[in-house]
Design an enzyme around this catalytic site. Structure first.
Site, short mmCIF file in Angstrom:
data_model
loop_
_atom_site.label_atom_id
_atom_site.label_comp_id
_atom_site.label_asym_id
_atom_site.label_seq_id
_atom_site.Cartn_x
_atom_site.Cartn_y
_atom_site.Cartn_z
N SER A 233 36.69 -32.06 51.77
CA SER A 233 36.64 -33.45 52.29
C SER A 233 35.08 -33.90 52.37
O SER A 233 34.89 -34.92 53.34
CB SER A 233 37.37 -33.57 53.65
N CYS B 3 37.96 -32.87 46.68
CA CYS B 3 39.13 -32.14 45.77
C CYS B 3 40.13 -33.44 44.99
O CYS B 3 40.00 -34.47 45.61
CB CYS B 3 40.28 -31.11 46.59
N HIS C 222 47.15 -27.01 62.64
CA HIS C 222 46.55 -27.93 61.66
C HIS C 222 47.59 -28.75 61.11
O HIS C 222 48.63 -28.71 61.10
CB HIS C 222 46.34 -27.17 60.53
N GLU D 222 48.21 -30.33 58.69
CA GLU D 222 49.21 -29.90 57.18
C GLU D 222 50.20 -28.91 57.77
O GLU D 222 51.38 -29.13 57.02
CB GLU D 222 48.22 -29.16 56.14
#
Length: 658
Positions: free
Chosen positions: A267, A13, A123, A125
């Protein structure tokens, strides 16, 4: 005959691609780098970077002094950034811009507000988002956890409830969660922060998996977004496989399948996707889609749709007041050139170089079929055309003049023939202490050090320093002819060391030794001068062999002995502070830089055993200067001389009586 459908959105991405490009730039520049945690959730990519010298660290303390820390695309808590800054370490923030947007949203909250995050609290993030919250925050990853929150968070006790989502959160789960949240809380502000690329990727995976009898999701087992794709596809296709590499392909099933779907996480490198497709091609040579493309052609088309890099001719239809240009490129989509894609020179506008009716060659940057638009670039085509001309200049000693257009991490950028020339900080100025960003907007002279191309990666490096060095050498040669001991100059302090200050006196550097900076004792030159200070100096000595210049800075009128001679003659009464005690007397500071001795016999008008009986360090007293030896730099003081004579006589009488 198998039909293979490859998701157009498969692979890196925007955020991941940006982070990887940052690392490759550091590698190309031969700068040591490390990442705080894996740069992305793909061990093949992490291992590839490790082979190129990029280390993965878990703590800031593990970073080496010469390394650039790269913050991964998931982002980190604010406390991590603060720690990096406190340690004065070099770093690049490769946090995905979509994640940074969430950081900004959650950081702008009041104490009486809360934040609810849709995502996995484990996670990285989500942990990073939580680390930017300035108020209470809660997380949930499914309906069950959301129901638990309803019993924890009061409905009316908070002014505002902000709701955000992890960028890779499941779309269906998000839609269900919003319905529940709106029913329970009326004071909510909802921010749909799921990345658009994630939305497209998930919808595409769902559609493909419904139409095939064998589905493959390519991604690292630790990749959250890849696992979500696998979960989505599993509900639609019975034969669904989550693989990391081509070695995990069930080849017998590939041979027998009538239709095969392939998608990949954000990824997953394009190289691994190609390896999977190539492996399939070894066991299945049938046509791969309705257009009967080969596997190689299919991959090329897929990658082309992700990273459009096609040149087209266009006709300028109009130029908007904001600088955007409308262009007809002979397609159903409406073409436009954003003002930032007109020229690399920020001072150049569309009106300067284009007019309605002009035919120009352009590069397709992005096609948006949903909106029916094509984003185009003029400046990139110009740069490509001029690259060959730039390559011809490689190795020449030619000096170019150009304006510095921006400062970037590690250096500055100038433009030459439509191409960005990177000038590293080490090549931007003569001294490391000078800030290269101060050159932005200024005309500079530079020469090319390197122009090279590796695949699609182009590299152009310049040096301002080499030009400045030549000029400095010329100026130095002229100045050296006139230098003489005793000459006075105005100079600028360029750098400081523990032993002195280096001063530019007009093309030539000289050094003021620390002992020459002050008449009093100092621990570091920064106590007297700072970098950038303009100072008056004189030449004390010139080494004829090394051409090293020693400079003087202290002025005679500031010499404390000069001041003492003019302002404090013998018999003066002074206020002084006791700075030391010995068995034979006390030392007292008269003026900065000069201490005098009060002998034990001159402390009191009577006999004392030791100075400590009368005096203590730090005590302020009055004393009379009774002698000065300027050659030996000694001053004698007396407190006794200021005491009443009657006291002296009384003591003398007592001594006689004994």
């Amino acid at each position: 005959m198998s039909k293979i459908i490859v998701a157009e959105s498969a692979g890196f991405c925007f955020g991941v691609n940006r982070a990887i490009n940052i690392l490759y730039k550091l590698i190309d520049e031969k700068k040591p780098a490390c990442t705080l945690g894996p740069i992305i959730h793909n061990m093949q990519m992490v291992n590839e970077l490790r082979e190129k010298g990029v280390r993965t660290i878990d703590k800031i303390s593990e970073a080496k002094e010469n390394e650039t820390i790269v913050i991964r695309s998931h982002g980190v808590p604010q406390s991590i950034v603060d720690e990096i800054n406190e340690r004065h370490l070099d770093y690049i923030d490769a946090t995905c811009p979509f994640v940074s947007k969430i950081h900004k949203i959650v950081s702008e909250t009041d104490d009486d507000s809360i934040v609810i995050i849709a995502g996995d609290k484990n996670h990285p993030e989500v942990q990073g988002i939580m680390g930017h919250c300035k108020s209470k925050c809660y997380t949930f990853k499914n309906q069950e956890e959301l129901q638990e929150l309803f019993s924890i968070i009061p409905q009316k006790n908070y002014k505002t409830i902000k709701i955000v989502a992890q960028t890779t959160f499941d779309l269906k789960e998000w839609e269900k969660s919003l319905k529940s949240l709106k029913n329970v809380y009326t004071n909510t502000k909802i921010f749909d922060t799921i990345c658009n690329a994630t939305s497209i990727r998930q919808r595409e995976a769902a559609n493909i998996s419904k139409s095939v009898d064998l589905m493959f999701v390519i991604g690292d087992k630790h990749s959250s977004n890849s696992f979500k794709l696998y979960s989505i596809c599993s509900s639609n296709c019975e034969n669904n496989f989550f693989i990391e590499t081509a070695d995990e392909l069930p080849l017998e099933m590939v041979k027998k399948a009538d239709s095969i779907g392939v998608t990949a996480g954000a990824s997953t490198p394009a190289r691994i996707i190609k390896e999977v497709l190539d492996k399939m091609s070894e066991v299945n040579t049938s046509s791969v889609n309705e257009n009967e493309l080969s596997f190689e052609e299919m991959l090329e088309e897929s990658l082309k749709s992700m990273n459009t890099n096609e040149r087209v001719m266009g006709t300028v239809m109009s130029i908007a007041p904001n600088g955007d240009v409308s262009v007809d490129v002979g397609r159903k989509q409406a073409g436009f050139i954003p003002k930032d894609e007109i020229s690399y020179d920020p001072t150049v506008t569309a009106q300067d170089v284009l007019k309605v009716g002009d035919e120009v060659e352009l590069l397709i940057m992005k096609t948006n079929d949903q909106e029916g638009t094509i984003m185009l670039s003029k400046k990139r085509v110009d740069a490509q055309k001029n690259w060959e001309e730039l390559e011809a200049l490689n190795g020449s000693d030619e000096i170019f003049t150009g304006k510095v257009i921006e400062a970037v991490n590690g250096g500055i950028i100038v433009m030459l023939k439509g191409n960005r020339i990177f000038i590293p900080a080490s090549q931007a100025t003569l001294s490391r202490d000078e800030d290269p960003s101060a050159l932005v907007g200024k005309e500079v002279q530079y020469r090319l050090l390197e122009v090279s191309r590796k695949g699609r990666r182009k590299r152009a490096i310049g040096s301002i320093k080499s030009v400045l060095k030549e000029k400095r050498a010329e100026e130095k040669a002229k100045l050296l002819e006139t230098l003489a001991v005793g000459n006075h100059y105005k100079g600028v302090v360029k750098s400081l060391t523990s032993y002195g200050a280096f001063v530019d006196i007009g093309g030539v550097y000289g050094m003021i030794h620390i002992s020459e900076l002050s008449w009093s004792r100092i621990k570091h030159p920064s106590e007297v001068v700072n970098v950038g200070d303009e100072v008056e100096v004189y030449i004390k000595d010139i080494n004829e062999e090394t051409k090293k210049i020693s400079l003087g800075y202290k002025k005679e009128e500031d010499n404390p002995w000069f001041i003492l001679k003019n302002e404090y003659p013998v018999d003066s009464v002074v206020k002084c502070k006791i700075v030391g005690l010995t068995t034979f007397g006390a030392f007292a500071n008269i003026i900065p830089g000069i201490d005098g001795l009060i002998h034990i016999s001159q402390i009191a008008n009577k006999r004392i055993d030791k100075p400590q009986d009368v005096l203590s360090v730090g005590q302020e007293v009055e004393a009379k200067i009774i002698a000065i030896d300027f050659d030996k730099k000694r001053v004698s003081l007396s407190m006794r001389a200021l005491l009443p004579e009657e006291a002296d006589k009384a003591e003398d009488t007592a001594e006689v009586a004994e």
